[in-house]
Design a protein around this motif. Sequence first.
Motif, PDB file in Angstrom:
ATOM      1  N   GLN A  98       0.920  -1.228  -0.046  1.00  0.00           N
ATOM      2  CA  GLN A  98       0.031   0.186  -0.029  1.00  0.00           C
ATOM      3  C   GLN A  98       0.604   1.288   0.108  1.00  0.00           C
ATOM      4  N   THR A  99       1.836   1.270   0.992  1.00  0.00           N
ATOM      5  CA  THR A  99       2.852   2.633   0.789  1.00  0.00           C
ATOM      6  C   THR A  99       4.016   2.450   0.416  1.00  0.00           C
ATOM      7  N   VAL A 100       4.789   1.175   0.610  1.00  0.00           N
ATOM      8  CA  VAL A 100       5.995   0.967   0.030  1.00  0.00           C
ATOM      9  C   VAL A 100       5.929  -0.163  -0.964  1.00  0.00           C
ATOM     10  N   PRO A 101       5.978   0.154  -2.197  1.00  0.00           N
ATOM     11  CA  PRO A 101       5.498  -0.761  -3.369  1.00  0.00           C
ATOM     12  C   PRO A 101       6.664  -1.894  -3.463  1.00  0.00           C
ATOM     13  N   GLU A 102       7.847  -1.788  -3.039  1.00  0.00           N
ATOM     14  CA  GLU A 102       8.845  -2.804  -3.187  1.00  0.00           C
ATOM     15  C   GLU A 102       9.961  -2.736  -2.101  1.00  0.00           C
ATOM     16  N   ILE A 103      10.139  -4.073  -1.481  1.00  0.00           N
ATOM     17  CA  ILE A 103      11.638  -4.168  -0.863  1.00  0.00           C
ATOM     18  C   ILE A 103      12.546  -4.582  -1.637  1.00  0.00           C
ATOM     19  N   VAL A 104      13.516  -4.130  -1.892  1.00  0.00           N
ATOM     20  CA  VAL A 104      14.587  -4.475  -2.718  1.00  0.00           C
ATOM     21  C   VAL A 104      15.513  -5.352  -2.271  1.00  0.00           C
ATOM     22  N   LEU A 105      16.007  -5.079  -0.845  1.00  0.00           N
ATOM     23  CA  LEU A 105      16.736  -5.917  -0.137  1.00  0.00           C
ATOM     24  C   LEU A 105      16.415  -5.859   1.350  1.00  0.00           C
ATOM     25  N   GLU A 106      16.283  -7.286   1.838  1.00  0.00           N
ATOM     26  CA  GLU A 106      15.960  -7.509   3.253  1.00  0.00           C
ATOM     27  C   GLU A 106      16.939  -7.099   4.016  1.00  0.00           C
ATOM     28  N   PRO A 107      16.924  -6.895   5.272  1.00  0.00           N
ATOM     29  CA  PRO A 107      18.074  -6.644   6.176  1.00  0.00           C
ATOM     30  C   PRO A 107      19.391  -7.458   5.893  1.00  0.00           C
ATOM     31  N   THR A 108      20.652  -6.929   5.738  1.00  0.00           N
ATOM     32  CA  THR A 108      21.601  -7.539   5.064  1.00  0.00           C
ATOM     33  C   THR A 108      23.004  -6.884   5.563  1.00  0.00           C
ATOM     34  N   ASP A 109      23.886  -7.700   6.093  1.00  0.00           N
ATOM     35  CA  ASP A 109      25.229  -6.963   6.695  1.00  0.00           C
ATOM     36  C   ASP A 109      26.076  -6.828   5.378  1.00  0.00           C
ATOM     37  N   MET A 110      26.506  -5.540   5.442  1.00  0.00           N
ATOM     38  CA  MET A 110      27.391  -5.178   4.358  1.00  0.00           C
ATOM     39  C   MET A 110      28.701  -5.364   4.860  1.00  0.00           C
ATOM     40  N   PRO A 111      29.800  -5.418   3.738  1.00  0.00           N
ATOM     41  CA  PRO A 111      31.076  -5.623   4.081  1.00  0.00           C
ATOM     42  C   PRO A 111      31.603  -4.444   4.676  1.00  0.00           C
ATOM     43  N   TRP A 112      31.214  -3.174   4.621  1.00  0.00           N
ATOM     44  CA  TRP A 112      31.596  -2.218   5.239  1.00  0.00           C
ATOM     45  C   TRP A 112      31.042  -1.541   6.632  1.00  0.00           C
ATOM     46  N   GLY A 113      30.279  -2.733   7.197  1.00  0.00           N
ATOM     47  CA  GLY A 113      30.055  -2.541   8.706  1.00  0.00           C
ATOM     48  C   GLY A 113      28.481  -2.064   8.856  1.00  0.00           C
ATOM     49  N   ASN A 114      27.681  -1.925   7.894  1.00  0.00           N
ATOM     50  CA  ASN A 114      26.320  -1.362   7.961  1.00  0.00           C
ATOM     51  C   ASN A 114      25.461  -2.499   7.878  1.00  0.00           C
ATOM     52  N   ARG A 115      24.296  -2.580   8.376  1.00  0.00           N
ATOM     53  CA  ARG A 115      23.233  -3.699   8.336  1.00  0.00           C
ATOM     54  C   ARG A 115      22.164  -2.657   7.570  1.00  0.00           C
ATOM     55  N   SER A 116      21.845  -3.148   6.428  1.00  0.00           N
ATOM     56  CA  SER A 116      20.949  -2.164   5.512  1.00  0.00           C
ATOM     57  C   SER A 116      19.725  -2.974   5.175  1.00  0.00           C
ATOM     58  N   MET A 117      18.761  -2.281   4.788  1.00  0.00           N
ATOM     59  CA  MET A 117      17.494  -2.603   3.988  1.00  0.00           C
ATOM     60  C   MET A 117      17.549  -1.737   3.036  1.00  0.00           C
ATOM     61  N   ILE A 118      17.021  -2.049   1.658  1.00  0.00           N
ATOM     62  CA  ILE A 118      16.551  -1.241   0.706  1.00  0.00           C
ATOM     63  C   ILE A 118      15.109  -1.211   0.168  1.00  0.00           C
ATOM     64  N   LEU A 119      14.551  -0.112  -0.139  1.00  0.00           N
ATOM     65  CA  LEU A 119      13.220  -0.391  -0.717  1.00  0.00           C
ATOM     66  C   LEU A 119      13.058   0.878  -1.805  1.00  0.00           C
ATOM     67  N   ARG A 120      11.828   0.706  -2.356  1.00  0.00           N
ATOM     68  CA  ARG A 120      11.572   1.865  -3.376  1.00  0.00           C
ATOM     69  C   ARG A 120      10.445   2.562  -2.815  1.00  0.00           C
ATOM     70  N   ASP A 121      10.540   4.038  -3.132  1.00  0.00           N
ATOM     71  CA  ASP A 121       9.587   4.882  -2.851  1.00  0.00           C
ATOM     72  C   ASP A 121       8.224   4.792  -3.845  1.00  0.00           C
ATOM     73  N   PRO A 122       7.098   5.421  -3.883  1.00  0.00           N
ATOM     74  CA  PRO A 122       5.992   5.337  -4.560  1.00  0.00           C
ATOM     75  C   PRO A 122       6.680   5.605  -6.303  1.00  0.00           C
ATOM     76  N   ASP A 123       7.505   6.423  -6.324  1.00  0.00           N
ATOM     77  CA  ASP A 123       8.095   7.044  -7.524  1.00  0.00           C
ATOM     78  C   ASP A 123       8.976   6.166  -7.986  1.00  0.00           C
ATOM     79  N   GLY A 124       9.571   5.088  -7.486  1.00  0.00           N
ATOM     80  CA  GLY A 124      10.583   4.335  -7.866  1.00  0.00           C
ATOM     81  C   GLY A 124      11.753   4.600  -7.391  1.00  0.00           C
ATOM     82  N   GLY A 125      11.995   5.407  -6.651  1.00  0.00           N
ATOM     83  CA  GLY A 125      13.372   5.923  -5.952  1.00  0.00           C
ATOM     84  C   GLY A 125      13.962   5.012  -5.008  1.00  0.00           C
ATOM     85  N   LEU A 126      15.069   4.950  -4.687  1.00  0.00           N
ATOM     86  CA  LEU A 126      15.599   3.810  -3.834  1.00  0.00           C
ATOM     87  C   LEU A 126      15.870   4.311  -2.554  1.00  0.00           C
ATOM     88  N   VAL A 127      15.590   3.847  -1.373  1.00  0.00           N
ATOM     89  CA  VAL A 127      15.766   4.223  -0.081  1.00  0.00           C
ATOM     90  C   VAL A 127      16.517   3.195   0.708  1.00  0.00           C
TER      91      VAL A 127
END
Length: 136
Positions: free
Chosen positions: A91-120
């Motif tokens: 309804q509000t978040v059209p797509e989860i691109v990446l579920e929470p994942t540990d990145m090699p540079w030390g962050n744990r990230s999740m990535i989603l799309r906004d309603p206009d297709g932008g990545l967050v």
Amino acid sequence: MDFVSVRVITHDVERLATFWEQVTGLPATRPVPVFAELRTPAGTIAIGAPATIGMLGDAAPVTGQNGSVLLELRVDDVDAAWERVKRLVPQTVPEIVLEPTDMPWGNRSMILRDPDGGLVNLFTPVTPEAKAKYRR
């Protein structure tokens, strides 16, 4: 020099402002129908209709066609954010691109799309080095 804001241009200011409110938990101010903003301690996410940049003519950004920018927000607990955000799909978040994942540079990230297709990217520093980098 201080970073102040990033402005996202959209044909639906209300829809995008609502998206950011629900994803961040921050309130958006809407001084006029063509503009909204969410203030964070580090800067502002501004949302504007094409009318706000009309004076740029052909040099103005085109809505819904951002393929090179990823907006990144540090959150206290990306896994808690994941639990909240996944209930907003689709309804509000059209797509989860990446579920929470540990990145090699030390962050744990999740990535989603906004309603206009932008990545967050919502992330939490998890290693001592990453935590030191983002210490407030």
